[in-house]
Scaffold this motif. Structure first.
Motif, mmCIF file in Angstrom:
data_model
loop_
_atom_site.group_PDB
_atom_site.id
_atom_site.type_symbol
_atom_site.label_atom_id
_atom_site.label_comp_id
_atom_site.label_asym_id
_atom_site.label_seq_id
_atom_site.Cartn_x
_atom_site.Cartn_y
_atom_site.Cartn_z
ATOM 1 N N HIS A 95 16.249 8.742 -11.445
ATOM 2 C CA HIS A 95 15.288 10.179 -11.929
ATOM 3 C C HIS A 95 15.575 9.978 -13.591
ATOM 4 N N PRO A 96 14.560 10.290 -13.808
ATOM 5 C CA PRO A 96 13.050 9.610 -13.477
ATOM 6 C C PRO A 96 13.114 8.149 -12.929
ATOM 7 N N TYR A 97 12.089 8.637 -12.021
ATOM 8 C CA TYR A 97 11.798 7.363 -11.642
ATOM 9 C C TYR A 97 11.303 5.684 -12.236
ATOM 10 N N PRO A 98 11.598 5.393 -12.402
ATOM 11 C CA PRO A 98 10.864 4.260 -13.391
ATOM 12 C C PRO A 98 9.539 3.974 -12.997
ATOM 13 N N LYS A 99 8.465 4.227 -13.500
ATOM 14 C CA LYS A 99 6.780 4.489 -13.165
ATOM 15 C C LYS A 99 6.457 2.682 -12.991
ATOM 16 N N ASP B 263 0.973 -1.175 0.166
ATOM 17 C CA ASP B 263 -0.341 0.313 -0.332
ATOM 18 C C ASP B 263 1.194 1.243 0.120
ATOM 19 N N ASP B 264 2.228 1.089 0.731
ATOM 20 C CA ASP B 264 2.783 2.353 0.244
ATOM 21 C C ASP B 264 3.806 2.154 -1.016
ATOM 22 N N ALA B 265 3.225 1.928 -2.016
ATOM 23 C CA ALA B 265 4.050 2.321 -3.555
ATOM 24 C C ALA B 265 3.995 3.928 -3.995
ATOM 25 N N GLU B 266 2.508 3.578 -3.854
ATOM 26 C CA GLU B 266 2.143 4.781 -4.598
ATOM 27 C C GLU B 266 2.556 6.189 -3.792
ATOM 28 N N GLU C 132 6.829 6.139 -4.394
ATOM 29 C CA GLU C 132 6.296 6.643 -5.811
ATOM 30 C C GLU C 132 6.856 8.101 -6.494
ATOM 31 N N GLU C 133 5.377 8.804 -5.605
ATOM 32 C CA GLU C 133 4.965 10.383 -5.816
ATOM 33 C C GLU C 133 6.770 10.957 -5.148
ATOM 34 N N TYR C 134 7.014 10.858 -4.101
ATOM 35 C CA TYR C 134 8.598 11.275 -3.497
ATOM 36 C C TYR C 134 9.146 10.440 -4.421
ATOM 37 N N ALA C 135 9.239 9.311 -4.486
ATOM 38 C CA ALA C 135 10.569 9.314 -5.240
ATOM 39 C C ALA C 135 11.207 9.859 -6.757
ATOM 40 N N PHE D 199 10.113 -2.742 -5.218
ATOM 41 C CA PHE D 199 11.625 -1.918 -4.637
ATOM 42 C C PHE D 199 10.742 -2.746 -3.330
ATOM 43 N N ILE D 200 9.592 -2.717 -3.021
ATOM 44 C CA ILE D 200 8.673 -3.502 -1.559
ATOM 45 C C ILE D 200 8.997 -4.532 -1.868
ATOM 46 N N ALA D 201 8.853 -5.304 -2.694
ATOM 47 C CA ALA D 201 9.195 -6.918 -2.752
ATOM 48 C C ALA D 201 10.577 -6.739 -2.383
ATOM 49 N N LYS D 202 11.692 -6.479 -2.889
ATOM 50 C CA LYS D 202 12.971 -6.415 -2.417
ATOM 51 C C LYS D 202 13.157 -6.052 -1.346
#
Length: 179
Positions: A40-44, A17-20, A23-26, A50-53
């Motif tokens: 940068h740019p952070y891949p959509k 649930d933190d992914a959105e 991604e917005e801040y990163a 990242f969270i899974a890792k």
């Protein structure tokens, strides 16, 4: 993993649930330019990977990563982690805070909680952190947490083809106990 409770924040495990918000801040260049591993740019769509890792790294005992969450409105503020090396009883602290929360003390509060966790729960003897020398916001957090400046590693890392100086700070358990 446990929940760490601060005055204005809680630190909890990451969830998908933190992914959105990650991604917005990163995706903000101002965040990316202050960190080694945020491109940068952070891949959509890459925040979920990242969270899974991060969760896999935690299962393997290589790091503990927390989402920094506001107690007031439960908003996601940023990330903080500690990577322990138990054989040497040391850990590396790393963090980033979303730009809307810069200069409000959330990074310092989170760092203090994780330093406490490192010494009191993980039984570490030394906690250290590095920041780009060009990022005083980060090393000011370290100083506010009682960490002592150890030195600058000149041209120690390369980001976007440019060599960057890192400034290192640390705190020992005995210093933490007297802080």
């Amino acid at each position: 993993m446990e929940l760490l409770d601060g005055k204005r924040i809680i630190l909890r495990s990451l969830t998908l649930d933190d992914a959105e918000k990650i991604e917005e801040y990163a995706s903000d260049y101002e965040i990316a330019k202050t960190t080694l591993y945020i491109p940068h740019p952070y891949p959509k769509g890459s925040a979920r990977d990242f969270i899974a890792k991060v969760l896999k790294t935690e299962q393997e005992g290589e790091a503990v990563t927390f989402a920094i969450i506001s107690k007031k409105d439960h908003s996601f503020i940023g990330l903080i982690s500690i990577g322990p090396v138990m054989e040497h009883r040391r850990g590396e602290l790393g963090y980033w805070v979303g730009k809307p929360f810069w200069g409000k003390g959330y990074g310092t509060e989170a760092a203090r909680l994780v330093i406490k966790y490192g010494f009191e729960i993980l039984n570490l003897n030394r906690i250290y952190a590095a920041a780009f020398k060009s990022n005083p916001g980060s090393w000011i957090i370290m100083e506010k947490c009682g960490m002592k400046h150890e030195g600058v590693f000149r041209n120690h890392v390369v980001k976007d083809g440019k060599a960057i100086d890192l400034t290192y700070y640390s705190i020992l358990k005995e210093e933490y106990m007297n802080y």
